[in-house]
Design a protein around this motif. Sequence first.
Motif, PDB file in Angstrom:
ATOM      1  N   ASN A  69       0.832  -1.305  -0.085  1.00  0.00           N
ATOM      2  CA  ASN A  69       0.031  -0.031  -0.019  1.00  0.00           C
ATOM      3  C   ASN A  69       0.668   1.303  -0.047  1.00  0.00           C
ATOM      4  O   ASN A  69       2.183   0.920   0.105  1.00  0.00           O
ATOM      5  N   GLN A  70       0.240   2.359  -0.132  1.00  0.00           N
ATOM      6  CA  GLN A  70       0.939   3.601  -0.155  1.00  0.00           C
ATOM      7  C   GLN A  70       2.087   3.863   0.967  1.00  0.00           C
ATOM      8  O   GLN A  70       3.090   4.450   0.697  1.00  0.00           O
ATOM      9  N   GLY A  71       2.001   3.479   2.233  1.00  0.00           N
ATOM     10  CA  GLY A  71       2.652   3.426   3.266  1.00  0.00           C
ATOM     11  C   GLY A  71       4.112   2.728   2.928  1.00  0.00           C
ATOM     12  O   GLY A  71       5.241   3.132   2.969  1.00  0.00           O
ATOM     13  N   HIS A  72       3.844   1.287   2.285  1.00  0.00           N
ATOM     14  CA  HIS A  72       5.038   0.767   1.987  1.00  0.00           C
ATOM     15  C   HIS A  72       5.994   1.533   0.906  1.00  0.00           C
ATOM     16  O   HIS A  72       7.008   1.808   0.876  1.00  0.00           O
ATOM     17  N   PHE A  73       4.996   1.851   0.119  1.00  0.00           N
ATOM     18  CA  PHE A  73       5.760   2.712  -1.267  1.00  0.00           C
ATOM     19  C   PHE A  73       6.504   4.027  -0.831  1.00  0.00           C
ATOM     20  O   PHE A  73       7.544   4.120  -1.351  1.00  0.00           O
ATOM     21  N   ILE A  74       5.873   4.585   0.099  1.00  0.00           N
ATOM     22  CA  ILE A  74       6.606   5.893   0.579  1.00  0.00           C
ATOM     23  C   ILE A  74       7.891   5.667   1.145  1.00  0.00           C
ATOM     24  O   ILE A  74       8.714   6.370   1.167  1.00  0.00           O
TER      25      ILE A  74
END
Length: 233
Positions: A69-74
């Motif tokens: 999710n976005q948390g991982h990608f950031i």
Amino acid sequence: MVQKKKLVVLTGAGISAESGIATFRDADGLWEGHDVMEVASPQGWRKNPELVLDFYNQRRKNAMEAKPNQGHFILAELEQDFDVRIITQNVDNLHERAGSTNVLHLHGKLFESRSTLDPSLIYEMKSWELNLGDKCARGSQLRPNIVWFGEPVPMMEKAVEEAIRADIFLVVGTSLVVYPAASLLDFISEESALLVVDPKLPAIRKRPNLHLFEEKASTGMKKVAELLLSKYK
């Protein structure tokens, strides 16, 4: 060339939960209907290895279907500006799939099996299935390469070394109640910034450069990235 600041990140079940991976602590210690000690302890393994193998087979199937999710990608993107070291309590591979290159798994890896006779014999798993009769090179049954309750945490010493050297320490998606992982905060320098992201913020003692984000990982990490790039780069 300016040396990048060292950003050490401790991640927990909260960041994976947003990708659809179940957490056992949300259900009074029951994990997918099982008492956690039945499926995540040496005693449970001795009592019913078939149940334990099936349980982790289902976890692997679930993890293969899940997406970062976005948390991982950031967190992966922050490697452009910081020396990012992730210490995760999660056994899935979502950090790696999002692009993070320095990931230390405190509690083992879901997509690895290991010998019950020789713990140094570790095998990468290409599929989700591990069954009774699957054996290591020395002829013993393979088990999940997971640190179960009651077992030592072999990567803890390395994690402590990372925490000691952190310029910035970031906690994402963990209640800080699982030890020894939660004790990593005791090793952070008072000069280091501490950032915490979780919808249910754990109790944190006041200290300089403390930033609390009472949000889930995906939305909270956007604000964390903005703060890091504006104030701590």
